[in-house]
Design an enzyme around this catalytic site. Structure first.
Site, PDB file in Angstrom:
ATOM      1  N   ASP A   9       1.025  -0.995  -0.043  1.00  0.00           N
ATOM      2  CA  ASP A   9      -0.096  -0.151  -0.202  1.00  0.00           C
ATOM      3  C   ASP A   9       0.800   0.688   0.370  1.00  0.00           C
ATOM      4  O   ASP A   9       2.176   0.828   0.087  1.00  0.00           O
ATOM      5  CB  ASP A   9      -1.259   0.098   0.873  1.00  0.00           C
ATOM      6  CG  ASP A   9      -2.098   1.111   1.156  1.00  0.00           C
ATOM      7  OD1 ASP A   9      -2.416   1.758   0.382  1.00  0.00           O
ATOM      8  OD2 ASP A   9      -2.952   0.781   1.849  1.00  0.00           O
ATOM      9  N   GLU A  66       2.887   5.539  -3.917  1.00  0.00           N
ATOM     10  CA  GLU A  66       2.907   5.917  -5.087  1.00  0.00           C
ATOM     11  C   GLU A  66       3.673   6.917  -5.565  1.00  0.00           C
ATOM     12  O   GLU A  66       4.261   6.653  -6.074  1.00  0.00           O
ATOM     13  CB  GLU A  66       1.654   7.419  -4.632  1.00  0.00           C
ATOM     14  CG  GLU A  66      -0.013   6.471  -4.937  1.00  0.00           C
ATOM     15  CD  GLU A  66      -0.039   5.221  -3.707  1.00  0.00           C
ATOM     16  OE1 GLU A  66      -0.856   4.618  -3.950  1.00  0.00           O
ATOM     17  OE2 GLU A  66       0.317   6.158  -2.630  1.00  0.00           O
ATOM     18  N   ASP A 115      -9.023   3.736  -2.216  1.00  0.00           N
ATOM     19  CA  ASP A 115     -10.004   3.852  -0.417  1.00  0.00           C
ATOM     20  C   ASP A 115     -11.452   5.040  -0.998  1.00  0.00           C
ATOM     21  O   ASP A 115     -11.739   6.077  -1.375  1.00  0.00           O
ATOM     22  CB  ASP A 115      -9.010   5.038   0.229  1.00  0.00           C
ATOM     23  CG  ASP A 115      -7.583   5.013   0.626  1.00  0.00           C
ATOM     24  OD1 ASP A 115      -7.971   3.543   0.249  1.00  0.00           O
ATOM     25  OD2 ASP A 115      -6.985   5.796   0.607  1.00  0.00           O
TER      26      ASP A 115
END
Length: 936
Positions: A527, A530, A603
């Protein structure tokens, strides 16, 4: 509370004033990522390269191709500005670029444009490594000769090279343009037909020049000045364009500029951590895949891919946007124009001619790789929450699934399972016996996934940080120091995953010796990759941060998570000595991510709009190579009402990646917490997925070999039906199943378009509907509409177990839906569900064909070496025939020469209602054998 914050972010409790300041800072940063805040992110006007490029008019920057020739099997040329107002020849020399056109098998054209190295640029521009497949490079067609032709009213000739039978690549010399056309005829895809090409060269700063950019208190030093690239791309005879994920918007991309178009932001490709994102927005999310695909009724499908990892902005231009430009294109074809703008990098673009939808996907994945073949368990149902509290919580949730007769395969642990957000560790107060916990799950055929994020806690006592610091493995800031940002673990640094040796080092951390407490049944979740940086510009790393060999983060930003995903997947392969396939879920996405595992859409929120938009999001990812994807069932944020949750399970059961997930601030929402009736509905949805696992697994193998996605837009299977082109509420599972979601509360009817000319059979009732029509169907809360296409055969497993691994030896059911010719066909792929043995031919692949009143099983697998043989004793226990027009009463199995039971009755088990179907019971033919079953 204070001590917990100190423990998590590693702040020594010595100076109260400093602590309070840092606490406020962290609180501010954590709040900044709690939900979507538009002002936290730059728009085009706040992004200088985008603002400059958008302000250009057609033909405002004109280049011409000089010295066109064939060199090393490629077409090469120099690009020089043809602006007649330039009198300074030195300026023309400075602006000179090198163009290379390469042709590859299967009709793929590659265009590369870069600065001329002979002109000694201040540094080499970044080219994205490790994305293009080595096998693709070996498919280059070496050009031998060059033909020229003066096209239309051009004053100068064009150079033409062979691309594929019936197709040519054309380099127009002046003004410069590259396009693909049918031989001697219509265009397919063009680049720079409107003269919007511009290429800002790297420079050395002169006295008085100010290149710095500022946004919300952050300064980007831009040491080599503006270095953006922009150009237009046109798709001919196209009705719609699709692709360029990731964003929560319609499947068919809407125009962002042009007459009659309400001007909006361009589609942004810049990987960002966007909490609680909004639906129906062109704003980029966690992934960036610069692939656009066009589709139209008259011509078919084509594609364009720009291998570039810098921030990109793309406008889809409405008809007539260039009306005042004075440009007269040398064709009367209809087209869709787009404008591509990137902050850095080079032009490394690929043209795909199609002409069919599956052709384009196959061509693209031949460049970037086909999707990895997942383990069987990963295709089943996953249960996740941020966070299951402790081992007792894990055990209770696991036992409740059994108590309520609901199968699942994977339980997930989020960041709270670690020791103070230090990855590869366990909070030994909450999880004192992780190996034993995993062994208990594995005894039921279940697996555990733990989270491992890229931010490394800056704690000198933390083995990972200590070693990375000593080896100088971190990304550096613009001053050359290890970059220090804030994320869940507090003060954090980030590994330079661009470096192969660091990826190898990272992979070693997943060994059972290094990841203490892990076992072979544990897999990984990446997770925040990015990368997410709470106190960074736009919640990510500064663009002027430095990677190996002086590569600026701006140049590779969108690929950072890709390299992290790659290294993690390699680690899971290495820990098992290369035997077992990995499972790694990643949030950040780039071209090629499909080779390393699954992704999800991030999300989302528990509302009907997010349920609705999940379909185009997953469809778009599949269209661009990312076949193994899904959305958080139930919505990550918020508390879904029972009806919404049930509808989400019913839809999510058909996502390629099927996982329920929720934020830690939400109410618990395990399937048994919403009343007996809703538990029954959710159980039925999950059972549907397990029943269809053989079909899904077969489709994953198809994706692994061809690139064609598991779930598909309707037009991929029905490319000439205009009614399917903008339909993103329904989708195909493979070529055999059509699913229509229910996206509104208290729905009692659904409008369903069934394409084609053949029948469609309702999978629940067996009712047949003729294709080519829209039906208003009654719906209830028990299921969502799903239909089997006439002419197909679907393999199922109808016995329900605790997990997929306990279904391995169960028998199969074949569901045959006959078409108007009384024929049908389908496939079944089976391997050990775990290892890489399938790559050596250790698998069963059968084609089932029903024709002329007989069902035949045909082997499709090549002969495998003896040591790699895969065998199975599984049999087919039931064959259901729908749509048979004659009244056969007996079945003969050959070559065994045995009769099988046959009966006429309702399609559904335990039901006395609905259309009748012929069922052949207990033929007990092995899936691995050749056989024929004749009806008479």
């Amino acid at each position: 509370m204070k001590m917990e914050m100190e423990r998590q972010i590693g702040i020594p409790n010595r100076n109260p004033a400093v602590f309070v300041f840092l606490l406020l800072l962290v609180s501010c940063q954590l709040c900044s990522v709690v939900s979507w805040k538009k002002e936290e992110f730059r728009n085009c006007n706040q992004t200088p390269f985008c603002k400059r490029a958008r302000g250009r008019k057609p033909s405002s920057s004109s280049f011409a191709a000089h010295d066109v020739s064939i060199s090393d099997g490629d077409l090469t040329a120099r690009l020089v500005p043809s602006d007649k107002t330039l009198e300074d020849q030195d300026q023309i020399q400075i602006k000179q670029l090198i163009l290379t056109l390469s042709v590859y098998q299967d009709g793929i054209l590659r265009l590369r444009i870069d600065e001329d190295p002979k002109l000694d640029p201040p540094k080499k521009r970044f080219e994205v490594p490790d994305v293009v497949m080595p096998e693709f490079l070996s498919k280059k067609l070496w050009l031998q000769r060059l033909s020229t032709e003066t096209i239309g009213g051009d004053a100068s000739p064009s150079s033409i090279v062979y691309l594929l039978d019936g197709y040519e690549a054309v380099l127009r010399h002046d003004p410069f343009e590259v396009y693909v056309r049918k031989k001697g005829g219509n265009r397919v895809v063009s680049m720079n037909s409107h003269g919007l090409f511009d290429f800002e060269l790297l420079r050395v700063k002169k006295d008085g020049e100010d290149w710095e950019e500022r946004f919300k208190g952050h300064t980007d030093t831009r040491p080599f000045g503006p270095q953006s690239i922009s150009f237009d791309v046109s798709f001919y005879d196209a009705d719609h364009v699709y692709g360029i994920p990731e964003r929560a918007t319609s499947f068919a991309l809407k125009p962002t500029r042009g007459p009659g178009v309400e001007e909006s932001e361009p589609y942004r490709l810049f990987n960002l951590d966007v909490f609680e994102y909004i639906h129906d927005s062109p704003f980029g999310l966690y992934g960036s895949i610069p692939l656009m695909i066009s589709h139209g009724k008259s011509r078919g499908t084509s594609g364009f891919f720009w291998l570039n990892a810098a921030e990109m902005q793309i406008d889809v231009l409405g008809t007539g946007w260039d009306a005042e430009s004075g440009i007269s294109l040398p064709t009367s074809q209809s087209r869709i124009d787009t404008h591509w703008m990137s902050e850095a990098g080079i032009v490394d673009a690929f043209f795909f001619v199609g002409p069919g939808p599956k052709d384009v996907v196959r061509q693209y994945t031949s460049v970037t790789g086909t999707p990895a073949m997942p383990q069987l368990f990963a295709v089943a149902y996953h249960q996740c929450r941020w966070n299951y509290r402790d081992e007792e919580d894990v055990e209770q949730v696991d036992s409740k699934f059994d108590e309520h007769d609901i199968p699942y395969d994977v339980l997930w642990l989020d960041i709270e399972h670690t020791d103070g957000k230090r990855y590869f560790t366990w909070d030994r107060m909450l999880f004192p016996h992780p190996e034993e916990m995993q062994r208990k799950l594995a005894a039921k055929g279940r697996h555990l996934v733990t989270i491992v994020d890229p931010h490394i806690k800056r704690d000198d006592s933390y083995f990972l940080h200590k070693e990375a610091t000593e080896k100088q493995y971190y990304v550096r800031d613009a001053t050359g120091k290890d970059y220090d940002g804030w994320c869940w673990s507090g003060s954090s640094s980030y590994l330079d995953m661009l470096r192969p040796e660091i990826r190898s080092w990272w992979a070693e951390k997943f060994s059972f010796e290094n990841y203490v407490g892990s076992t072979p049944s544990l897999y990984i979740w990446n997770d925040m990759n990015e990368p997410s940086v709470f106190n960074g510009p736009e919640v990510t790393m500064p663009r002027d941060a430095l990677h190996v060999e002086g590569v600026e983060h701006r140049e590779l930003h969108n690929a950072y998570g890709y390299y992290f995903h790659m290294a993690t997947a390699d680690g899971l392969v290495k820990r098992g000595d290369g035997r077992d396939r990995p499972f790694v879920l990643s949030r950040a996405v780039f071209a090629g991510s499909q080779r390393h595992g699954a992704v999800w859409t991030g999300d989302n929120s528990a509302d009907w709009d997010h349920l609705r938009v999940s379909v185009p999001m997953v469809l778009t990812l599949g269209l661009t190579g990312i076949s193994f994807s899904g959305a958080d069932v139930g919505g990550f944020f918020g508390n879904p009402e029972p009806e919404l949750l049930v509808r989400w399970y019913q839809l999510g059961a058909y996502y390629p990646f099927f996982r329920a997930h929720a934020h830690h601030d939400t109410k618990r929402r395990e399937p048994w917490l919403f009343g007996e009736k809703n538990t029954e509905r959710i159980r039925e949805a999950i059972h549907t997925r397990y029943m269809l696992l053989p079909y899904f697994y077969t489709l994953f193998r198809e994706a692994n070999t061809t690139g064609v996605p598991v779930i598909r837009p309707l037009w991929m299977e029905f490319p000439s039906e205009e009614a399917t082109f903008s339909n993103d509420e329904a989708f195909m599972i493979g070529s055999s199943l059509l699913v229509q979601g229910i996206y509104t509360e208290h729905a009692r009817h659904a409008s369903v378009y069934l394409p084609g000319k053949e029948l469609w059979y309702d999978t629940k009732t067996g009712v047949a509907y003729k294709g080519g029509k829209t039906y208003k169907l009654d719906v209830n809360e028990e299921s969502i509409p799903a239909f089997q296409r006439a002419g197909t055969i679907i393999p199922r497993k109808d016995r329900f177990r605790r997990s997929s691994t306990q279904m391995v030896n169960d028998p199969y059911t074949l569901v045959i839906a006959l078409n108007s010719s009384q024929a049908a066909e389908g496939e079944l792929y089976v391997d050990d569900g775990r290892s890489f043995g399938f790559q050596e031919g250790a698998y069963i692949h059968r084609r089932f064909v029903f024709s002329d009143g007989k069902l035949t099983s045909v082997n499709m697998a090549p002969a495998a070496p003896g040591q790699n043989q895969f065998s199975s004793e599984c049999v087919i226990e039931r064959i259901i025939l729908q749509g048979l027009s004659t009244g056969q009463k007996s079945a003969l199995i050959e070559p065994a020469n045995q009769k099988a039971e046959i009966e006429l009755g309702p399609l559904l088990l335990h039901s006395k209602k609905g259309p009748t179907a012929i069922t052949i019971r207990k033929p007990n033919v092995r899936i691995a054998d050749d056989w024929v079953i004749k009806l008479f």
